[in-house]
Scaffold this motif. Structure first.
Motif, PDB file in Angstrom:
ATOM      1  N   VAL A  69      51.535  -1.423  49.422  1.00 50.80           N
ATOM      2  CA  VAL A  69      52.048  -3.014  49.228  1.00 50.80           C
ATOM      3  C   VAL A  69      50.878  -3.290  49.398  1.00 50.80           C
ATOM      4  O   VAL A  69      50.150  -4.595  48.563  1.00 50.80           O
ATOM      5  CB  VAL A  69      53.183  -3.038  51.023  1.00 50.80           C
ATOM      6  CG1 VAL A  69      53.072  -4.957  50.211  1.00 50.80           C
ATOM      7  CG2 VAL A  69      54.370  -2.845  50.141  1.00 50.80           C
ATOM      8  N   VAL A  70      49.642  -3.278  50.583  1.00 52.38           N
ATOM      9  CA  VAL A  70      48.799  -3.791  50.639  1.00 52.38           C
ATOM     10  C   VAL A  70      47.746  -3.498  49.331  1.00 52.38           C
ATOM     11  O   VAL A  70      47.667  -4.660  48.787  1.00 52.38           O
ATOM     12  CB  VAL A  70      48.177  -3.257  51.520  1.00 52.38           C
ATOM     13  CG1 VAL A  70      46.946  -3.467  52.092  1.00 52.38           C
ATOM     14  CG2 VAL A  70      48.484  -3.391  53.166  1.00 52.38           C
ATOM     15  N   VAL A  71      47.671  -2.417  48.460  1.00 53.71           N
ATOM     16  CA  VAL A  71      46.700  -2.298  47.643  1.00 53.71           C
ATOM     17  C   VAL A  71      46.911  -3.145  46.633  1.00 53.71           C
ATOM     18  O   VAL A  71      46.232  -3.845  45.064  1.00 53.71           O
ATOM     19  CB  VAL A  71      46.832  -1.076  46.853  1.00 53.71           C
ATOM     20  CG1 VAL A  71      46.016  -0.449  46.151  1.00 53.71           C
ATOM     21  CG2 VAL A  71      45.336   0.046  48.226  1.00 53.71           C
ATOM     22  N   GLY A  72      48.978  -3.083  46.255  1.00 53.84           N
ATOM     23  CA  GLY A  72      49.357  -3.859  44.884  1.00 53.84           C
ATOM     24  C   GLY A  72      49.041  -5.237  44.948  1.00 53.84           C
ATOM     25  O   GLY A  72      48.727  -6.049  44.437  1.00 53.84           O
ATOM     26  N   ALA A  73      49.151  -5.489  46.421  1.00 49.97           N
ATOM     27  CA  ALA A  73      49.002  -7.498  47.399  1.00 49.97           C
ATOM     28  C   ALA A  73      47.150  -7.397  46.523  1.00 49.97           C
ATOM     29  O   ALA A  73      47.767  -8.669  46.235  1.00 49.97           O
ATOM     30  CB  ALA A  73      49.249  -7.771  47.934  1.00 49.97           C
ATOM     31  N   LEU A  74      46.506  -6.334  46.824  1.00 48.52           N
ATOM     32  CA  LEU A  74      44.871  -7.087  46.777  1.00 48.52           C
ATOM     33  C   LEU A  74      44.582  -6.909  45.479  1.00 48.52           C
ATOM     34  O   LEU A  74      43.762  -7.655  45.156  1.00 48.52           O
ATOM     35  CB  LEU A  74      43.726  -6.380  47.908  1.00 48.52           C
ATOM     36  CG  LEU A  74      44.427  -5.915  49.320  1.00 48.52           C
ATOM     37  CD1 LEU A  74      43.340  -4.708  49.448  1.00 48.52           C
ATOM     38  CD2 LEU A  74      44.165  -7.198  50.109  1.00 48.52           C
ATOM     39  N   THR A  75      45.646  -6.027  44.099  1.00 45.24           N
ATOM     40  CA  THR A  75      44.795  -5.899  43.233  1.00 45.24           C
ATOM     41  C   THR A  75      45.650  -6.793  42.227  1.00 45.24           C
ATOM     42  O   THR A  75      45.075  -7.224  41.499  1.00 45.24           O
ATOM     43  CB  THR A  75      44.717  -4.975  42.592  1.00 45.24           C
ATOM     44  OG1 THR A  75      46.033  -4.065  42.630  1.00 45.24           O
ATOM     45  CG2 THR A  75      43.858  -4.214  43.836  1.00 45.24           C
ATOM     46  N   ALA A  76      47.162  -7.905  42.624  1.00 44.42           N
ATOM     47  CA  ALA A  76      47.479  -8.006  41.458  1.00 44.42           C
ATOM     48  C   ALA A  76      48.593  -6.840  40.893  1.00 44.42           C
ATOM     49  O   ALA A  76      48.557  -7.295  39.912  1.00 44.42           O
ATOM     50  CB  ALA A  76      47.735  -9.227  41.349  1.00 44.42           C
ATOM     51  N   TRP A  77      48.317  -5.921  41.075  1.00 40.08           N
ATOM     52  CA  TRP A  77      48.791  -4.616  39.931  1.00 40.08           C
ATOM     53  C   TRP A  77      49.907  -3.742  40.614  1.00 40.08           C
ATOM     54  O   TRP A  77      49.697  -3.183  41.333  1.00 40.08           O
ATOM     55  CB  TRP A  77      47.161  -3.777  39.572  1.00 40.08           C
ATOM     56  CG  TRP A  77      46.543  -4.466  38.802  1.00 40.08           C
ATOM     57  CD1 TRP A  77      46.456  -5.504  38.059  1.00 40.08           C
ATOM     58  CD2 TRP A  77      45.503  -3.509  38.469  1.00 40.08           C
ATOM     59  NE1 TRP A  77      44.872  -5.984  37.634  1.00 40.08           N
ATOM     60  CE2 TRP A  77      44.314  -4.588  37.667  1.00 40.08           C
ATOM     61  CE3 TRP A  77      44.916  -2.739  38.904  1.00 40.08           C
ATOM     62  CZ2 TRP A  77      42.818  -4.591  37.826  1.00 40.08           C
ATOM     63  CZ3 TRP A  77      43.120  -2.352  38.230  1.00 40.08           C
ATOM     64  CH2 TRP A  77      42.562  -3.705  38.162  1.00 40.08           C
ATOM     65  N   PRO A  78      51.140  -3.431  40.113  1.00 37.07           N
ATOM     66  CA  PRO A  78      52.551  -3.504  40.401  1.00 37.07           C
ATOM     67  C   PRO A  78      52.073  -1.586  40.547  1.00 37.07           C
ATOM     68  O   PRO A  78      52.627  -1.097  41.360  1.00 37.07           O
ATOM     69  CB  PRO A  78      53.828  -3.677  40.203  1.00 37.07           C
ATOM     70  CG  PRO A  78      52.667  -4.795  38.709  1.00 37.07           C
ATOM     71  CD  PRO A  78      51.256  -4.889  38.844  1.00 37.07           C
ATOM     72  N   VAL A  79      51.197  -1.334  39.173  1.00 30.61           N
ATOM     73  CA  VAL A  79      51.514   0.310  38.851  1.00 30.61           C
ATOM     74  C   VAL A  79      50.665   1.015  39.825  1.00 30.61           C
ATOM     75  O   VAL A  79      50.706   2.031  39.987  1.00 30.61           O
ATOM     76  CB  VAL A  79      50.813   0.345  37.700  1.00 30.61           C
ATOM     77  CG1 VAL A  79      50.611   1.715  37.577  1.00 30.61           C
ATOM     78  CG2 VAL A  79      51.993  -0.169  36.863  1.00 30.61           C
ATOM     79  N   VAL A  80      49.454   0.198  40.340  1.00 29.95           N
ATOM     80  CA  VAL A  80      48.642   0.824  40.991  1.00 29.95           C
ATOM     81  C   VAL A  80      49.170   0.760  42.920  1.00 29.95           C
ATOM     82  O   VAL A  80      49.180   1.445  43.513  1.00 29.95           O
ATOM     83  CB  VAL A  80      46.970  -0.435  41.515  1.00 29.95           C
ATOM     84  CG1 VAL A  80      47.059   0.117  42.456  1.00 29.95           C
ATOM     85  CG2 VAL A  80      46.124  -0.175  40.481  1.00 29.95           C
ATOM     86  N   ALA A  81      49.978  -0.045  42.791  1.00 31.76           N
ATOM     87  CA  ALA A  81      51.237  -0.063  44.337  1.00 31.76           C
ATOM     88  C   ALA A  81      51.968   0.886  44.531  1.00 31.76           C
ATOM     89  O   ALA A  81      51.223   2.187  45.194  1.00 31.76           O
ATOM     90  CB  ALA A  81      51.972  -0.998  44.066  1.00 31.76           C
TER      91      ALA A  81
END
Length: 304
Positions: A69-81
């Motif tokens: 969730v944190v990585v997805g929020a920082l990058t705005a990439w749901p796939v990366v989350a």
């Protein structure tokens, strides 16, 4: 009462009581069906949970989800989350040291040592049960809990064959089953020349341990190569995100996210393939369900 209410009122009351009784039966049946369905659903969830790796504890899953969730929020990439969550759950077991294999190899070395100890003790004209009790007190460290349990079971009065089957089930290894099968046959049939047989079994176990060590060494080199590839890839991705974010702007689109998902699937497929080719097919175990079998055996001095 019939004179007070009349025939029509009595018929109405009877119909109402019958309706209530029927509805009660329907409610009881519906509750029983729903309970069985809930139990079946709970059983399905328990079966699925049992198939998950033992290392996937609730704490680890929670940390992986929070990190995703944190990585997805920082990058705005749901796939990366999603990839971050899956990676944190799977990569440590795939790229880290194979501790389970190391523990198993250590146990098999201890089993070979214990088998040799039994052989040497039997050569001093001691019985098999006495040899088991004597060697359990000086057991190798890797097998100390299991051998102490075996000795305690024998001292409690359980017959030696049943105690040995429980011991094999606790170790859960095909090589241990071979050794225990020989001991069970010797205990049940009073076999002679058990000492030389135990020596041959100990040599065989040591050969199997040496083969596993060679295989583990080859797998370790593969793990090192994969570890370097993953570290370089993740380092480059983090460096681009931190120092050159505009370079990754194409991934902000739907097409970019699809491409990123395809890359993640390819990585997952390659790691899964490495896991499959590095897996060792185990031989069929000779001893199964030892606790259930041992529980049905009579205890010495008890009721027959």
């Amino acid at each position: 009462m019939s004179s007070m209410l009349g025939p029509e009122a009595i018929s109405g009351i009877a119909v109402a009581c019958g309706t209530v009784f029927g509805l009660g039966l329907v409610a009881i049946g519906y509750g029983a069906v729903r309970r069985a369905a809930r139990e079946q659903q709970a059983g399905v969830w328990m079966a699925l949970a049992a198939r998950l790796p033992a290392a996937w504890t609730a704490r680890r899953v929670l940390i992986a989800v929070v990190a995703g969730v944190v990585v997805g929020a920082l990058t705005a990439w749901p796939v990366v989350a999603v990839l971050t969550c899956v990676g944190m759950l799977t990569l440590p077991g795939l790229l880290g040291p194979d501790r389970a294999a190391a523990r198993r190899t250590e146990k098999m070395e201890a089993l070979a040592t214990w088998t040799e100890m039994l052989r040497d003790t039997l050569s001093a004209a001691a019985g098999l049960e006495q040899a088991v009790l004597a060697t359990a007190d000086i057991a190798p460290t890797a097998l100390e809990p299991e051998l102490q349990g075996l000795a305690a079971t024998v001292r409690s009065g359980r017959p030696l064959p049943g105690a040995l089957r429980v011991f094999a089930e606790e170790i859960e290894d095909p090589l241990a089953d071979v050794v225990v099968a020989a001991l069970v046959m010797a205990a049940e049939q009073q076999a002679r020349q058990l000492g030389p047989l135990l020596g041959e079994l100990a040599d065989s176990v040591r050969e199997q341990v040496a083969m596993r060590q060679r295989i583990d060494a080859g797998r370790a080199s593969v793990r090192t190569g994969v570890r370097v590839t993953v570290i370089v890839t993740l380092g480059m991705a983090v460096g681009l995100i931190v120092f050159n974010r505009p370079y990754l702007d194409p991934f902000d689109t739907l097409t970019g996210q699809l491409v990123l998902a395809v890359v993640g699937v390819l990585f997952a497929a390659s790691f899964s393939y490495l896991t499959v080719i590095g897996r060792i097919d185990e031989p069929i175990r000779l001893i199964r369900c030892a606790p259930a079998l041992a529980a049905t055996e009579p205890v010495a001095g008890g009721k027959r």
